[in-house]
Write a protein that holds these residues in place. Structure first.
Motif, PDB file in Angstrom:
ATOM      1  N   ILE A 126       0.861  -1.229  -0.046  1.00 36.25           N
ATOM      2  CA  ILE A 126      -0.028  -0.007   0.149  1.00 36.25           C
ATOM      3  C   ILE A 126       0.787   1.130   0.011  1.00 36.25           C
ATOM      4  CG2 ILE A 126      -2.035  -0.901   1.150  1.00 36.25           C
ATOM      5  CD1 ILE A 126      -0.648   0.466   3.620  1.00 36.25           C
ATOM      6  N   ASP A 127       0.328   2.312  -0.576  1.00 36.20           N
ATOM      7  CA  ASP A 127       1.124   3.715  -0.445  1.00 36.20           C
ATOM      8  C   ASP A 127       0.663   4.049   0.687  1.00 36.20           C
ATOM      9  OD1 ASP A 127       2.257   6.128  -1.918  1.00 36.20           O
ATOM     10  OD2 ASP A 127       0.415   6.892  -0.787  1.00 36.20           O
ATOM     11  N   PHE A 128       1.593   4.514   1.629  1.00 39.25           N
ATOM     12  CA  PHE A 128       1.399   4.953   3.196  1.00 39.25           C
ATOM     13  C   PHE A 128       2.080   6.416   3.245  1.00 39.25           C
ATOM     14  CE2 PHE A 128       1.430   3.686   7.889  1.00 39.25           C
ATOM     15  CZ  PHE A 128       0.082   3.737   8.071  1.00 39.25           C
ATOM     16  N   THR A 129       2.291   7.048   2.096  1.00 36.82           N
ATOM     17  CA  THR A 129       2.892   8.549   1.966  1.00 36.82           C
ATOM     18  C   THR A 129       2.140   9.341   3.167  1.00 36.82           C
ATOM     19  OG1 THR A 129       3.454   8.058  -0.206  1.00 36.82           O
ATOM     20  CG2 THR A 129       3.894  10.327   0.543  1.00 36.82           C
ATOM     21  N   ASN A 130       0.822   9.120   2.821  1.00 34.02           N
ATOM     22  CA  ASN A 130      -0.148  10.016   3.794  1.00 34.02           C
ATOM     23  C   ASN A 130      -1.076   8.877   4.522  1.00 34.02           C
ATOM     24  OD1 ASN A 130       0.610  12.699   3.128  1.00 34.02           O
ATOM     25  ND2 ASN A 130      -0.314  12.075   1.209  1.00 34.02           N
ATOM     26  N   PRO A 131      -0.439   8.608   5.791  1.00 34.31           N
ATOM     27  CA  PRO A 131      -1.050   7.412   6.430  1.00 34.31           C
ATOM     28  C   PRO A 131      -2.636   7.678   6.789  1.00 34.31           C
ATOM     29  CG  PRO A 131       0.282   8.474   7.790  1.00 34.31           C
ATOM     30  CD  PRO A 131       0.642   9.067   6.703  1.00 34.31           C
ATOM     31  N   TYR A 132      -3.027   8.913   7.142  1.00 37.97           N
ATOM     32  CA  TYR A 132      -4.530   9.270   7.525  1.00 37.97           C
ATOM     33  C   TYR A 132      -5.397   9.840   6.225  1.00 37.97           C
ATOM     34  CZ  TYR A 132      -2.337   9.062  11.992  1.00 37.97           C
ATOM     35  OH  TYR A 132      -1.526   8.454  13.402  1.00 37.97           O
ATOM     36  N   SER A 133      -6.632   9.584   6.402  1.00 39.62           N
ATOM     37  CA  SER A 133      -7.698  10.155   5.288  1.00 39.62           C
ATOM     38  C   SER A 133      -7.437  11.898   5.594  1.00 39.62           C
ATOM     39  CB  SER A 133      -8.897   9.435   5.640  1.00 39.62           C
ATOM     40  OG  SER A 133      -9.846  10.324   4.920  1.00 39.62           O
ATOM     41  N   GLU A 134      -7.386  12.192   4.501  1.00 36.40           N
ATOM     42  CA  GLU A 134      -7.424  13.733   4.645  1.00 36.40           C
ATOM     43  C   GLU A 134      -8.648  14.232   4.759  1.00 36.40           C
ATOM     44  OE1 GLU A 134      -4.602  14.997   5.308  1.00 36.40           O
ATOM     45  OE2 GLU A 134      -5.276  17.029   5.381  1.00 36.40           O
ATOM     46  N   ASP A 135      -9.662  13.364   4.081  1.00 35.99           N
ATOM     47  CA  ASP A 135     -11.093  13.861   4.228  1.00 35.99           C
ATOM     48  C   ASP A 135     -11.488  13.761   5.508  1.00 35.99           C
ATOM     49  OD1 ASP A 135     -11.252  14.351   1.242  1.00 35.99           O
ATOM     50  OD2 ASP A 135     -12.024  12.553   1.124  1.00 35.99           O
ATOM     51  N   LEU A 136     -11.133  12.470   6.199  1.00 31.42           N
ATOM     52  CA  LEU A 136     -11.512  12.476   7.570  1.00 31.42           C
ATOM     53  C   LEU A 136     -10.907  13.452   8.754  1.00 31.42           C
ATOM     54  CD1 LEU A 136     -11.756   8.624   8.222  1.00 31.42           C
ATOM     55  CD2 LEU A 136     -13.576   9.918   8.033  1.00 31.42           C
ATOM     56  N   ARG A 137      -9.655  13.858   8.223  1.00 31.86           N
ATOM     57  CA  ARG A 137      -8.908  14.636   9.296  1.00 31.86           C
ATOM     58  C   ARG A 137      -9.565  15.925   8.987  1.00 31.86           C
ATOM     59  NH1 ARG A 137      -4.362  16.731   8.352  1.00 31.86           N
ATOM     60  NH2 ARG A 137      -3.878  17.272  10.420  1.00 31.86           N
ATOM     61  N   ASN A 138     -10.188  16.608   7.745  1.00 34.29           N
ATOM     62  CA  ASN A 138     -10.569  17.757   7.475  1.00 34.29           C
ATOM     63  C   ASN A 138     -12.175  17.581   8.410  1.00 34.29           C
ATOM     64  OD1 ASN A 138      -8.443  18.937   6.288  1.00 34.29           O
ATOM     65  ND2 ASN A 138      -9.465  18.069   4.264  1.00 34.29           N
ATOM     66  N   LEU A 139     -12.809  16.534   8.145  1.00 34.24           N
ATOM     67  CA  LEU A 139     -14.103  16.694   8.950  1.00 34.24           C
ATOM     68  C   LEU A 139     -13.879  16.719  10.640  1.00 34.24           C
ATOM     69  CD1 LEU A 139     -16.790  15.450   7.907  1.00 34.24           C
ATOM     70  CD2 LEU A 139     -16.305  13.371   8.874  1.00 34.24           C
ATOM     71  N   LEU A 140     -12.741  16.022  11.028  1.00 34.68           N
ATOM     72  CA  LEU A 140     -12.769  16.504  12.509  1.00 34.68           C
ATOM     73  C   LEU A 140     -12.229  17.879  12.579  1.00 34.68           C
ATOM     74  CD1 LEU A 140     -13.020  13.181  12.776  1.00 34.68           C
ATOM     75  CD2 LEU A 140     -11.122  13.257  14.434  1.00 34.68           C
ATOM     76  N   ILE A 141     -11.409  18.597  11.902  1.00 31.04           N
ATOM     77  CA  ILE A 141     -10.961  19.759  12.157  1.00 31.04           C
ATOM     78  C   ILE A 141     -12.203  20.708  12.167  1.00 31.04           C
ATOM     79  CG2 ILE A 141      -9.475  21.628  11.151  1.00 31.04           C
ATOM     80  CD1 ILE A 141      -7.611  19.131  10.371  1.00 31.04           C
ATOM     81  N   ALA A 191      -2.259   1.302   9.325  1.00 28.99           N
ATOM     82  CA  ALA A 191      -1.821   0.578   8.037  1.00 28.99           C
ATOM     83  C   ALA A 191      -2.644  -0.439   7.764  1.00 28.99           C
ATOM     84  CB  ALA A 191      -0.341   0.250   8.225  1.00 28.99           C
ATOM     85  N   LEU A 192      -3.374  -1.407   8.791  1.00 29.37           N
ATOM     86  CA  LEU A 192      -4.139  -2.438   8.270  1.00 29.37           C
ATOM     87  C   LEU A 192      -5.445  -1.804   7.887  1.00 29.37           C
ATOM     88  CD1 LEU A 192      -3.735  -4.453  11.565  1.00 29.37           C
ATOM     89  CD2 LEU A 192      -3.051  -5.112   9.236  1.00 29.37           C
ATOM     90  N   ALA A 193      -5.914  -0.700   8.381  1.00 30.68           N
ATOM     91  CA  ALA A 193      -7.171  -0.075   7.483  1.00 30.68           C
ATOM     92  C   ALA A 193      -6.760   0.301   6.201  1.00 30.68           C
ATOM     93  CB  ALA A 193      -7.519   1.224   8.434  1.00 30.68           C
ATOM     94  N   LYS A 194      -5.589   0.886   5.713  1.00 34.17           N
ATOM     95  CA  LYS A 194      -5.358   1.202   4.534  1.00 34.17           C
ATOM     96  C   LYS A 194      -5.253  -0.024   3.678  1.00 34.17           C
ATOM     97  CE  LYS A 194      -3.626   4.932   2.177  1.00 34.17           C
ATOM     98  NZ  LYS A 194      -3.105   6.165   2.048  1.00 34.17           N
ATOM     99  N   GLU A 195      -4.758  -0.926   4.133  1.00 34.02           N
ATOM    100  CA  GLU A 195      -4.539  -2.247   3.271  1.00 34.02           C
ATOM    101  C   GLU A 195      -5.818  -2.648   2.812  1.00 34.02           C
ATOM    102  OE1 GLU A 195      -0.476  -4.796   4.457  1.00 34.02           O
ATOM    103  OE2 GLU A 195      -2.354  -5.339   5.400  1.00 34.02           O
ATOM    104  N   LEU A 196      -7.210  -2.380   3.650  1.00 35.38           N
ATOM    105  CA  LEU A 196      -8.334  -2.875   3.424  1.00 35.38           C
ATOM    106  C   LEU A 196      -9.183  -1.631   2.634  1.00 35.38           C
ATOM    107  CD1 LEU A 196      -9.470  -5.393   6.192  1.00 35.38           C
ATOM    108  CD2 LEU A 196      -8.252  -5.719   4.015  1.00 35.38           C
ATOM    109  N   ASP A 197      -8.207  -0.693   2.460  1.00 36.76           N
ATOM    110  CA  ASP A 197      -9.064   0.299   1.823  1.00 36.76           C
ATOM    111  C   ASP A 197     -10.288   1.051   2.561  1.00 36.76           C
ATOM    112  OD1 ASP A 197      -9.097   2.329  -0.363  1.00 36.76           O
ATOM    113  OD2 ASP A 197     -10.748   1.135  -1.548  1.00 36.76           O
ATOM    114  N   ILE A 198      -9.719   1.164   3.935  1.00 37.84           N
ATOM    115  CA  ILE A 198     -10.962   1.695   4.840  1.00 37.84           C
ATOM    116  C   ILE A 198     -10.409   2.973   5.186  1.00 37.84           C
ATOM    117  CG2 ILE A 198     -11.946   1.767   6.992  1.00 37.84           C
ATOM    118  CD1 ILE A 198     -11.886  -1.255   7.086  1.00 37.84           C
TER     119      ILE A 198
END
Ligand code: HPA
Length: 246
Positions: A126-141, A191-198
């Motif tokens: 998996i690409d893990f350059t940006n480990p966290y979802s930017e959409d979810l980060r923005n939602l929380l912010i 990382a596991l979430a990213k592997e499953l595309d979550i």
């Protein structure tokens, strides 16, 4: 779209969650930490899982991260908010504060870090350059801004093995590496979430100054006290996030 919340130390349950079903799942990786609680919070469907089990007994290095994430995938989850207690390393990361980190350095070892451990044919890099979802980060912010909750957006989460806390020298090394926060459960969960595309975002709650960053030793009572304040804000933040969730 159902969102899942994984609760850590200080968030073993969610007040106001109207539970409609408790799901016990088995996975190819063994049992998840606890039953998945399916229900509604503020009128929105959510799934809640307590990371350390119910009762709170599974230490960070023994958590079955693969089973936990696999189970959420089985339940159709596409987005996860991982709430976790952390220690603060750099000056902005004061106890009681909520931080939505941007990056990860993984110092943990001996955990199952991938769903693809055995069969090289099926290994997914998996690409893990940006480990966290930017959409979810923005939602929380954005939710924090709307709810007037003081959060810090950004920073690097360093994941240690635990269960012991770090030495002052280890924290100094982590700081030199660029870490702002230290916790024990952020990996391999992200990382596991990213592997499953979550999609995955960490909502880190600072429980204490990391080792050597304040006078004296770190006590459990200090951690519990700061977590109480931080988790009150976290509950408000989660409510606001769900209000804005489609
Ligand atoms: N180190 C690692 N994990 C933690 C800490 C800490 O200081 N505080 C809460 N979780």
């Amino acid at each position: 779209m159902t969102i899942a919340i994984i609760g850590g130390t200080g968030l073993s349950q969610i007040n106001g969650l109207q539970i409609s079903e408790k799901k016990q799942l088995s996975t190819p990786f063994g049992p998840p930490s606890a039953d998945y609680l399916l229900g509604q919070l503020n009128g929105k469907d959510i799934i809640f899982l307590t990371r350390h089990g119910n009762p709170h007994i599974i230490p960070p290095h023994k958590i079955n991260y693969c089973a936990n994430i696999w189970g959420l995938k089985q339940l159709g989850v596409k987005n996860i908010i991982g709430v976790a207690a952390v220690g603060g390393i750099t000056t902005a990361m004061h106890p009681g504060r909520i931080v939505i980190p941007e990056q990860i350095i993984d110092y943990s070892y001996g955990r199952q870090h991938s769903f693809f451990e055995d069969n090289l044919d099926q290994v997914v890099h998996i690409d893990f350059t940006n480990p966290y979802s930017e959409d979810l980060r923005n939602l929380l912010i954005n939710a924090a801004q709307l709810a007037n909750i003081d959060i810090y957006s950004g920073g690097v989460y360093g994941c240690t093995q635990g269960p012991r806390l770090e030495t002052a020298a280890e924290i100094l090394r982590m700081e030199q590496d660029g870490c702002d926060l230290v916790g024990m459960t952020g990996m391999p969960e992200a990382a596991l979430a990213k592997e499953l595309d979550i999609g995955y975002v960490a909502c880190a709650v600072v429980a204490n100054w990391a080792a050597g960053k304040s006078a004296g030793e770190i006590t459990m009572s200090e951690i519990e006290q700061n977590l109480k304040a931080g988790m009150t804000d976290t509950a408000l933040l989660l409510e606001k996030v769900l209000n804005n969730w489609i």
